[in-house]
Enzyme design. Structure first.
Site, mmCIF file in Angstrom:
data_model
loop_
_atom_site.group_PDB
_atom_site.id
_atom_site.type_symbol
_atom_site.label_atom_id
_atom_site.label_comp_id
_atom_site.label_asym_id
_atom_site.label_seq_id
_atom_site.Cartn_x
_atom_site.Cartn_y
_atom_site.Cartn_z
ATOM 1 N N ASN A 3 0.900 -1.120 -0.018
ATOM 2 C CA ASN A 3 0.120 0.006 0.000
ATOM 3 C C ASN A 3 0.950 1.249 -0.041
ATOM 4 O O ASN A 3 0.521 2.452 0.165
ATOM 5 C CB ASN A 3 -0.969 -0.066 1.272
ATOM 6 C CG ASN A 3 -0.251 0.043 2.575
ATOM 7 O OD1 ASN A 3 1.071 -0.049 2.508
ATOM 8 N ND2 ASN A 3 -0.952 -0.104 3.649
ATOM 9 N N HIS A 51 3.604 1.796 2.157
ATOM 10 C CA HIS A 51 4.031 2.248 3.421
ATOM 11 C C HIS A 51 5.487 2.077 3.202
ATOM 12 O O HIS A 51 6.212 1.070 2.569
ATOM 13 C CB HIS A 51 3.420 1.397 4.385
ATOM 14 C CG HIS A 51 3.699 0.066 4.728
ATOM 15 N ND1 HIS A 51 2.678 -0.989 4.955
ATOM 16 C CD2 HIS A 51 4.941 -0.491 4.893
ATOM 17 C CE1 HIS A 51 3.379 -2.120 5.129
ATOM 18 N NE2 HIS A 51 4.573 -2.168 5.151
HETATM 19 C C1 GLP Z 1 6.781 -4.550 6.330
HETATM 20 C C2 GLP Z 1 7.875 -3.578 7.109
HETATM 21 C C3 GLP Z 1 8.422 -2.348 6.093
HETATM 22 C C4 GLP Z 1 8.737 -3.455 4.867
HETATM 23 C C5 GLP Z 1 7.339 -3.656 4.336
HETATM 24 C C6 GLP Z 1 7.314 -4.905 3.110
HETATM 25 O O1 GLP Z 1 5.477 -4.497 7.131
HETATM 26 N N1 GLP Z 1 7.491 -2.777 8.292
HETATM 27 O O2 GLP Z 1 9.553 -2.092 6.572
HETATM 28 O O3 GLP Z 1 9.264 -2.798 3.772
HETATM 29 O O4 GLP Z 1 6.439 -4.382 5.204
HETATM 30 O O5 GLP Z 1 7.706 -6.124 3.374
HETATM 31 P P1 GLP Z 1 8.091 -7.226 2.324
HETATM 32 O O6 GLP Z 1 9.554 -6.831 2.148
HETATM 33 O O7 GLP Z 1 7.996 -8.339 3.335
HETATM 34 O O8 GLP Z 1 7.381 -7.263 0.964
#
Ligand code: GLP
Length: 249
Positions: free
Chosen positions: A136, A138
């Site tokens: 999303n 973030h």
């Molecule tokens: C998590 C972390 C983030 C990370 C994101 C993506 O919730 N808080 O710092 O970048 O989600 O995660 P992934 O790398 O597993 O797709």
């Protein structure tokens, strides 16, 4: 923005590890801003391999992590302190007292947030911030919102984030509903940022974040304003960028 297109996850991990290595070699006492999630795991593995070969020395490196779930302690295997120990710190010669992750068990969360910001300032800020991206948009746990939150703060996780992160927990009910995250200001004040992305699940958000309007509804879009942003992403994560901006490739 520098855009580095990797072939696949392994290639992305290697290229990202090269950027981090360069920082550590050029500035042995650098402050690294570190991220969790599945995306940087391969990069950490590569850094460990280069450390074991004798190419990297983490003795004087300091680190600041982006975020931590509220209610998970350092021994919880879903917590981010545990993640960092398992995926990097236990395998290199970093001094653990030089590593920081927000305390998800702090009795006074507001005080913990202020302590964390002061600690970042006391270290002189972050030299290189590693970021992943949520589907999303973030970064850290800065969720889509009406305004950019600047400081380290308590956040209610978006349902989309809880759903996405439930893959790491026994059941969705076990996923914490809140987290402490570094704010947008601390992230943007890093001297350099490297944003990692892998897989087609990130393809739409990568295009929206890097080329769409800059808005707190897509927190990663603020990165467009950073003067030293390097994006390292694989072909799958860049497929929408490549379709809409073929001139970049
Ligand atoms: C998590 C972390 C983030 C990370 C994101 C993506 O919730 N808080 O710092 O970048 O989600 O995660 P992934 O790398 O597993 O797709």
């Amino acid at each position: 923005m520098k855009l580095i297109r990797a072939k696949d996850y392994n290639d992305m991990s290697r290229k990202a590890a090269n950027v981090v290595s360069a920082t550590v070699i050029l500035r042995p006492n650098c402050v690294l801003g570190l991220a969790t999630g599945s995306t940087p795991v391969g990069m950490y593995k590569q850094l460990i391999a280069w450390y074991e070969k004798g190419d990297l020395d983490f003795k004087a490196v300091k680190s600041i992590n982006l975020d931590e779930y509220v209610g998970l302690d350092a021994y919880n295997d879903q917590g981010y302190r545990y993640f960092m120990n398992e995926n990097l710190f236990n395998h290199v010669n970093i001094d653990k007292s030089n590593t920081s992750v927000p305390n998800g068990m702090a009795a006074d969360v507001e005080q913990e947030c202020r302590r964390y910001d002061k600690h970042i300032a006391d270290l002189g800020g972050v030299d290189l911030q590693v970021l992943g991206i949520g589907n999303n948009g973030h970064i850290g746990f800065n969720e889509p919102d009406e305004a950019f939150e600047q400081q380290t703060h308590l956040v209610d996780l978006a349902q989309k984030t809880i759903d996405a992160n439930s893959r790491f927990f026994a059941s969705i009910d076990d996923v914490p509903k809140q987290a402490i995250t570094m704010g947008i200001k601390s992230i943007m004040q890093a001297k350099a940022i490297i944003l990692l992305a892998s897989g087609e699940g990130k393809a739409d958000i990568m295009e929206t974040a890097l080329f769409g309007p800059i808005t707190p509804k897509v927190p990663a879009s603020i990165l467009q304003l950073h003067p030293n942003l390097t994006v390292v992403a694989d072909e799958a994560a860049l497929q929408v960028v490549a379709q809409k901006h073929p001139e970049l490739f």
